[in-house]
Design a protein around this motif. Structure first.
Motif, PDB file in Angstrom:
ATOM      1  N   PHE A 214       0.848  -1.182   0.000  1.00 16.72           N
ATOM      2  CA  PHE A 214       0.000   0.000   0.000  1.00 16.72           C
ATOM      3  C   PHE A 214       0.890   1.241   0.000  1.00 16.72           C
ATOM      4  O   PHE A 214       1.893   1.306   0.693  1.00 16.72           O
ATOM      5  CB  PHE A 214      -0.891   0.005   1.249  1.00 16.72           C
ATOM      6  CG  PHE A 214      -1.655   1.281   1.452  1.00 16.72           C
ATOM      7  CD1 PHE A 214      -2.739   1.583   0.653  1.00 16.72           C
ATOM      8  CD2 PHE A 214      -1.284   2.182   2.439  1.00 16.72           C
ATOM      9  CE1 PHE A 214      -3.450   2.763   0.828  1.00 16.72           C
ATOM     10  CE2 PHE A 214      -1.978   3.365   2.632  1.00 16.72           C
ATOM     11  CZ  PHE A 214      -3.072   3.653   1.827  1.00 16.72           C
ATOM     12  N   SER A 215       0.527   2.239  -0.822  1.00 18.62           N
ATOM     13  CA  SER A 215       1.299   3.477  -0.879  1.00 18.62           C
ATOM     14  C   SER A 215       0.330   4.652  -0.823  1.00 18.62           C
ATOM     15  O   SER A 215      -0.411   4.905  -1.784  1.00 18.62           O
ATOM     16  CB  SER A 215       2.137   3.537  -2.159  1.00 18.62           C
ATOM     17  OG  SER A 215       2.908   4.726  -2.191  1.00 18.62           O
ATOM     18  N   GLU A 216       0.315   5.337   0.296  1.00 20.35           N
ATOM     19  CA  GLU A 216      -0.685   6.372   0.534  1.00 20.35           C
ATOM     20  C   GLU A 216      -0.618   7.498  -0.495  1.00 20.35           C
ATOM     21  O   GLU A 216      -1.656   7.981  -0.959  1.00 20.35           O
ATOM     22  CB  GLU A 216      -0.527   6.947   1.941  1.00 20.35           C
ATOM     23  CG  GLU A 216      -1.587   7.972   2.296  1.00 20.35           C
ATOM     24  CD  GLU A 216      -1.497   8.449   3.725  1.00 20.35           C
ATOM     25  OE1 GLU A 216      -2.398   9.190   4.153  1.00 20.35           O
ATOM     26  OE2 GLU A 216      -0.520   8.080   4.417  1.00 20.35           O
ATOM     27  N   LEU A 217       0.574   7.939  -0.859  1.00 19.36           N
ATOM     28  CA  LEU A 217       0.710   9.069  -1.773  1.00 19.36           C
ATOM     29  C   LEU A 217       0.029   8.770  -3.105  1.00 19.36           C
ATOM     30  O   LEU A 217      -0.805   9.544  -3.589  1.00 19.36           O
ATOM     31  CB  LEU A 217       2.185   9.397  -1.988  1.00 19.36           C
ATOM     32  CG  LEU A 217       2.473  10.568  -2.940  1.00 19.36           C
ATOM     33  CD1 LEU A 217       1.926  11.865  -2.361  1.00 19.36           C
ATOM     34  CD2 LEU A 217       3.989  10.682  -3.192  1.00 19.36           C
ATOM     35  N   GLU A 218       0.383   7.652  -3.714  1.00 11.75           N
ATOM     36  CA  GLU A 218      -0.201   7.297  -5.010  1.00 11.75           C
ATOM     37  C   GLU A 218      -1.678   6.919  -4.871  1.00 11.75           C
ATOM     38  O   GLU A 218      -2.482   7.220  -5.759  1.00 11.75           O
ATOM     39  CB  GLU A 218       0.577   6.137  -5.637  1.00 11.75           C
ATOM     40  CG  GLU A 218       1.941   6.515  -6.180  1.00 11.75           C
ATOM     41  CD  GLU A 218       3.036   6.524  -5.118  1.00 11.75           C
ATOM     42  OE1 GLU A 218       4.205   6.766  -5.476  1.00 11.75           O
ATOM     43  OE2 GLU A 218       2.724   6.289  -3.927  1.00 11.75           O
ATOM     44  N   SER A 222      -4.754   8.698  -6.852  1.00 10.87           N
ATOM     45  CA  SER A 222      -5.669   7.907  -7.663  1.00 10.87           C
ATOM     46  C   SER A 222      -7.120   8.134  -7.243  1.00 10.87           C
ATOM     47  O   SER A 222      -8.000   8.304  -8.095  1.00 10.87           O
ATOM     48  CB  SER A 222      -5.318   6.417  -7.561  1.00 10.87           C
ATOM     49  OG  SER A 222      -6.107   5.653  -8.443  1.00 10.87           O
ATOM     50  N   TRP A 223      -7.378   8.157  -5.942  1.00 11.23           N
ATOM     51  CA  TRP A 223      -8.736   8.434  -5.468  1.00 11.23           C
ATOM     52  C   TRP A 223      -9.213   9.809  -5.953  1.00 11.23           C
ATOM     53  O   TRP A 223     -10.365   9.958  -6.384  1.00 11.23           O
ATOM     54  CB  TRP A 223      -8.797   8.380  -3.950  1.00 11.23           C
ATOM     55  CG  TRP A 223      -8.939   7.009  -3.372  1.00 11.23           C
ATOM     56  CD1 TRP A 223      -8.027   6.319  -2.615  1.00 11.23           C
ATOM     57  CD2 TRP A 223     -10.075   6.133  -3.482  1.00 11.23           C
ATOM     58  NE1 TRP A 223      -8.511   5.092  -2.260  1.00 11.23           N
ATOM     59  CE2 TRP A 223      -9.772   4.950  -2.772  1.00 11.23           C
ATOM     60  CE3 TRP A 223     -11.313   6.243  -4.116  1.00 11.23           C
ATOM     61  CZ2 TRP A 223     -10.668   3.880  -2.677  1.00 11.23           C
ATOM     62  CZ3 TRP A 223     -12.210   5.177  -4.032  1.00 11.23           C
ATOM     63  CH2 TRP A 223     -11.881   4.020  -3.319  1.00 11.23           C
ATOM     64  N   SER A 224      -8.345  10.789  -5.914  1.00  5.49           N
ATOM     65  CA  SER A 224      -8.719  12.138  -6.364  1.00  5.49           C
ATOM     66  C   SER A 224      -9.094  12.135  -7.836  1.00  5.49           C
ATOM     67  O   SER A 224     -10.070  12.775  -8.254  1.00  5.49           O
ATOM     68  CB  SER A 224      -7.571  13.119  -6.128  1.00  5.49           C
ATOM     69  OG  SER A 224      -7.317  13.275  -4.746  1.00  5.49           O
ATOM     70  N   ARG A 225      -8.324  11.418  -8.637  1.00  5.14           N
ATOM     71  CA  ARG A 225      -8.628  11.328 -10.063  1.00  5.14           C
ATOM     72  C   ARG A 225      -9.952  10.613 -10.312  1.00  5.14           C
ATOM     73  O   ARG A 225     -10.744  11.018 -11.163  1.00  5.14           O
ATOM     74  CB  ARG A 225      -7.495  10.589 -10.786  1.00  5.14           C
ATOM     75  CG  ARG A 225      -6.196  11.383 -10.864  1.00  5.14           C
ATOM     76  CD  ARG A 225      -5.033  10.530 -11.405  1.00  5.14           C
ATOM     77  NE  ARG A 225      -5.425   9.698 -12.525  1.00  5.14           N
ATOM     78  CZ  ARG A 225      -5.406   8.347 -12.487  1.00  5.14           C
ATOM     79  NH1 ARG A 225      -4.996   7.708 -11.385  1.00  5.14           N
ATOM     80  NH2 ARG A 225      -5.790   7.666 -13.535  1.00  5.14           N
ATOM     81  N   ILE A 226     -10.199   9.532  -9.564  1.00  2.00           N
ATOM     82  CA  ILE A 226     -11.453   8.783  -9.721  1.00  2.00           C
ATOM     83  C   ILE A 226     -12.653   9.662  -9.393  1.00  2.00           C
ATOM     84  O   ILE A 226     -13.624   9.730 -10.157  1.00  2.00           O
ATOM     85  CB  ILE A 226     -11.448   7.529  -8.820  1.00  2.00           C
ATOM     86  CG1 ILE A 226     -10.406   6.525  -9.313  1.00  2.00           C
ATOM     87  CG2 ILE A 226     -12.837   6.887  -8.786  1.00  2.00           C
ATOM     88  CD1 ILE A 226     -10.097   5.428  -8.313  1.00  2.00           C
ATOM     89  N   PHE A 227     -12.594  10.354  -8.257  1.00  2.00           N
ATOM     90  CA  PHE A 227     -13.728  11.178  -7.850  1.00  2.00           C
ATOM     91  C   PHE A 227     -13.980  12.312  -8.843  1.00  2.00           C
ATOM     92  O   PHE A 227     -15.128  12.634  -9.156  1.00  2.00           O
ATOM     93  CB  PHE A 227     -13.504  11.726  -6.446  1.00  2.00           C
ATOM     94  CG  PHE A 227     -13.532  10.670  -5.363  1.00  2.00           C
ATOM     95  CD1 PHE A 227     -14.320   9.542  -5.497  1.00  2.00           C
ATOM     96  CD2 PHE A 227     -12.777  10.816  -4.212  1.00  2.00           C
ATOM     97  CE1 PHE A 227     -14.361   8.568  -4.509  1.00  2.00           C
ATOM     98  CE2 PHE A 227     -12.810   9.855  -3.214  1.00  2.00           C
ATOM     99  CZ  PHE A 227     -13.599   8.724  -3.362  1.00  2.00           C
TER     100      PHE A 227
END
Length: 235
Positions: A214-218, A222-227
């Motif tokens: 797990f890598s929090e930064l990436e 990714s979550w920001s892009r999805i939303f």
């Protein structure tokens, strides 16, 4: 958020329903598990979609059973063949959400690993307004994605499961067909970088060796892009 049962062609199966705290109606999202099943990590991902304003159902593709070898193998085989009960269950989850009066009428699908592969397979079959595929294997007939709904996808360059160049191949097909998309490969991570398996500290080196940390930064990027992508295509 409750565990529910919902109808499928082969009988009722469990699922995890996540409901936003804001007032509806909301766009809906079907969240598809990875090979480990409907884990706390997948339920947490469903909660994140709900917190962003989506009505979410994560179906248990193992039917509420522990992920035994035969069950896992059957589901993975279904993923690769493009047919079978798993696809029936996914379609039943979509129908369940559409029947909910709190749904706005638009449905997206999101999947992790094996679930990302399922999401890419159904992307061109109609019924969805957007797809989020996290390190999912593209269908053998990748050209079918020329008829896909909009896709946001995330990959890790150090992935030992998804073949090298998968992100670039997906990008090329979607660009050629003019399908709206956001495909990004993160150079410093491997497979499952958005999933926190919650392994004991003593077992963390296993994740490192397998390049499945797990890598929090990436993950947060990714979550920001999805939303942002779902805001554009589901609302």
């Amino acid at each position: 958020m409750p565990l529910i049962t919902f109808p499928t062609p082969s009988g009722p199966i469990p699922g995890y329903l996540a409901v936003p705290e804001s007032s509806g109606p909301w766009p809906a999202v079907v969240v598809i598990q990875d090979v480990r099943g409907l884990t706390a990590d997948i339920r947490s991902s469903a909660d994140r979609f709900a917190a962003d304003g989506h009505l979410v159902l994560a179906p248990d593709l193992y039917g509420g059973h522990s992920p035994k070898v035969t069950c896992v193998a059957k589901t993975i085989r279904s993923h690769f063949t493009g047919t079978g009960p798993a696809y029936d269950d996914i379609e039943a989850a979509r129908a369940y959400l559409l029947a909910d009066q709190r749904c706005s009428g638009k449905v997206g699908i999101a999947g992790f690993c094996m679930g990302g592969g399922f999401a890419l397979v159904v992307a061109s079959r109609g019924g969805y307004s957007a797809v989020a595929a996290m390190y999912g294997l593209a269908p053998d007939d990748i050209e079918a994605l020329e008829q896909s709904c909009p896709i946001v996808a995330s990959y890790g360059a150090k992935d030992l499961i998804v073949k090298t160049g998968a992100a670039q191949q997906l990008e090329a097909v979607l660009t050629r067909a003019g399908v709206p998309h956001d495909v990004k490969e993160y150079p410093q991570v491997g497979h499952a970088f958005m999933n926190d398996f919650g392994l004991p500290i003593a077992l963390r080196p296993v994740e490192t060796i397998a390049r499945m940390e797990f890598s929090e930064l990436e993950a947060e990027d990714s979550w920001s892009r999805i939303f942002a992508f779902f805001k554009d295509h589901l609302t």
